[in-house]
Design a protein around this motif. Structure first.
Motif, PDB file in Angstrom:
ATOM      1  N   GLY A  14       0.783  -1.185   0.109  1.00  0.00           N
ATOM      2  CA  GLY A  14       0.008   0.046  -0.025  1.00  0.00           C
ATOM      3  C   GLY A  14       0.933   1.237   0.236  1.00  0.00           C
ATOM      4  O   GLY A  14       2.151   1.104  -0.281  1.00  0.00           O
ATOM      5  N   LYS A  15       0.411   2.443   0.373  1.00  0.00           N
ATOM      6  CA  LYS A  15       0.747   3.660   0.333  1.00  0.00           C
ATOM      7  C   LYS A  15       2.182   3.801   0.857  1.00  0.00           C
ATOM      8  O   LYS A  15       2.344   3.190   1.852  1.00  0.00           O
ATOM      9  CB  LYS A  15      -0.015   4.706   0.750  1.00  0.00           C
ATOM     10  N   ASP A  64       5.809  12.394   2.794  1.00  0.00           N
ATOM     11  CA  ASP A  64       4.497  11.741   2.998  1.00  0.00           C
ATOM     12  C   ASP A  64       3.288  12.835   3.353  1.00  0.00           C
ATOM     13  O   ASP A  64       2.308  13.310   2.843  1.00  0.00           O
ATOM     14  CB  ASP A  64       4.330  10.333   3.723  1.00  0.00           C
ATOM     15  N   GLU A  73      -6.456  14.087   0.313  1.00  0.00           N
ATOM     16  CA  GLU A  73      -7.101  13.000  -0.141  1.00  0.00           C
ATOM     17  C   GLU A  73      -8.313  13.079   0.069  1.00  0.00           C
ATOM     18  O   GLU A  73      -9.053  12.619   1.134  1.00  0.00           O
ATOM     19  CB  GLU A  73      -6.332  11.922   0.423  1.00  0.00           C
ATOM     20  N   ASP A  85     -11.059   7.155  -2.526  1.00  0.00           N
ATOM     21  CA  ASP A  85     -10.574   8.627  -2.294  1.00  0.00           C
ATOM     22  C   ASP A  85      -9.278   8.777  -2.479  1.00  0.00           C
ATOM     23  O   ASP A  85      -8.797   9.929  -2.925  1.00  0.00           O
ATOM     24  CB  ASP A  85     -10.791   8.797  -0.733  1.00  0.00           C
ATOM     25  N   ASP A  86      -8.585   7.910  -2.577  1.00  0.00           N
ATOM     26  CA  ASP A  86      -6.965   7.800  -3.040  1.00  0.00           C
ATOM     27  C   ASP A  86      -6.900   7.944  -4.726  1.00  0.00           C
ATOM     28  O   ASP A  86      -5.641   8.134  -4.964  1.00  0.00           O
ATOM     29  CB  ASP A  86      -6.250   7.062  -2.224  1.00  0.00           C
ATOM     30  N   ALA A  90      -3.774  10.035  -6.228  1.00  0.00           N
ATOM     31  CA  ALA A  90      -2.738   9.401  -6.586  1.00  0.00           C
ATOM     32  C   ALA A  90      -2.219   9.622  -7.944  1.00  0.00           C
ATOM     33  O   ALA A  90      -1.061   9.658  -8.300  1.00  0.00           O
ATOM     34  CB  ALA A  90      -3.024   7.671  -6.497  1.00  0.00           C
ATOM     35  N   GLU A 122       4.468   4.402  -3.857  1.00  0.00           N
ATOM     36  CA  GLU A 122       3.387   3.911  -4.207  1.00  0.00           C
ATOM     37  C   GLU A 122       2.437   4.835  -3.635  1.00  0.00           C
ATOM     38  O   GLU A 122       2.305   5.402  -2.477  1.00  0.00           O
ATOM     39  CB  GLU A 122       2.982   2.443  -3.423  1.00  0.00           C
ATOM     40  N   HIS A 123       1.267   5.483  -4.418  1.00  0.00           N
ATOM     41  CA  HIS A 123       0.537   6.478  -3.789  1.00  0.00           C
ATOM     42  C   HIS A 123      -1.091   5.896  -3.749  1.00  0.00           C
ATOM     43  O   HIS A 123      -1.915   6.746  -3.206  1.00  0.00           O
ATOM     44  CB  HIS A 123       0.263   7.680  -5.203  1.00  0.00           C
ATOM     45  N   ARG A 124      -1.125   4.675  -3.768  1.00  0.00           N
ATOM     46  CA  ARG A 124      -2.488   4.028  -3.422  1.00  0.00           C
ATOM     47  C   ARG A 124      -2.490   3.426  -2.230  1.00  0.00           C
ATOM     48  O   ARG A 124      -1.472   2.804  -1.810  1.00  0.00           O
ATOM     49  CB  ARG A 124      -2.821   3.141  -4.451  1.00  0.00           C
ATOM     50  N   TYR A 125      -3.521   3.203  -1.479  1.00  0.00           N
ATOM     51  CA  TYR A 125      -3.721   2.560  -0.039  1.00  0.00           C
ATOM     52  C   TYR A 125      -3.495   1.131  -0.341  1.00  0.00           C
ATOM     53  O   TYR A 125      -3.299   0.363   0.861  1.00  0.00           O
ATOM     54  CB  TYR A 125      -5.090   2.964   0.539  1.00  0.00           C
ATOM     55  N   HIS A 126      -4.179   0.369  -1.017  1.00  0.00           N
ATOM     56  CA  HIS A 126      -4.212  -0.970  -1.306  1.00  0.00           C
ATOM     57  C   HIS A 126      -3.083  -1.752  -1.700  1.00  0.00           C
ATOM     58  O   HIS A 126      -2.124  -1.206  -2.515  1.00  0.00           O
ATOM     59  CB  HIS A 126      -5.243  -1.440  -2.020  1.00  0.00           C
TER      60      HIS A 126
END
Length: 139
Positions: A14-15, A64, A73, A85-86, A90, A122-126
């Motif tokens: 993830g992020k 960050d 975000e 939301d991300d 992202a 990495e800019h996404r949460y998952h």
């Protein structure tokens, strides 16, 4: 003259910023690259590449925090947001950073400064897998 290209996959949780310096050095050694230019290109629009200080994790945390202020975000600020939301933040962060890096190789080693490391940003949460094209030209 060598001209080598290969796509490497990286799993991220993830992020965050993931140090890929060792894996990059391993690829250089595996291919017996001596002198030339290595180009890394990430094949995604919500992740990026950067060369950053690798001595203090505080630097990564501060980056960050800064990007959260620069690119909020908050889905109410954006039209695009199909994936959460991300999603749009992202894409903006990817645009503001880099999708490719060129690193000189000399005597089989990347020419990096004392405190420099190569990072997948990495800019996404998952958690996901990211593909980076490694291309080398030289000897």
């Amino acid at each position: 003259m060598k001209n080598i290209s290969e796509i490497l996959s990286f799993t991220v949780k993830g992020k965050g910023m993931y140090d890929i310096t060792k894996k990059t050095c391993d690829w250089i050694y595996k291919n017996q690259l001596n002198q030339g230019q290595l180009n890394l290109f990430i094949q995604h629009t919500s992740a990026s590449l950067t060369i950053m200080e690798n001595a203090s994790s505080d630097v990564l945390e501060d980056i960050d925090k800064f990007l959260l202020k620069l690119v909020p975000e908050d889905s109410s600020l954006y039209t695009h947001g199909y994936e959460g939301d991300d999603d749009m933040p992202a894409h903006i962060k990817s645009m503001l950073t880099q999708t490719s890096l060129t690193i000189p190789i000399n005597k089989g080693n990347p020419v990096l400064g004392t405190w420099q490391g190569i990072y997948l940003f990495e800019h996404r949460y998952h958690a996901t897998s990211r593909s980076i094209n490694y291309s080398f030209i030289g000897g």
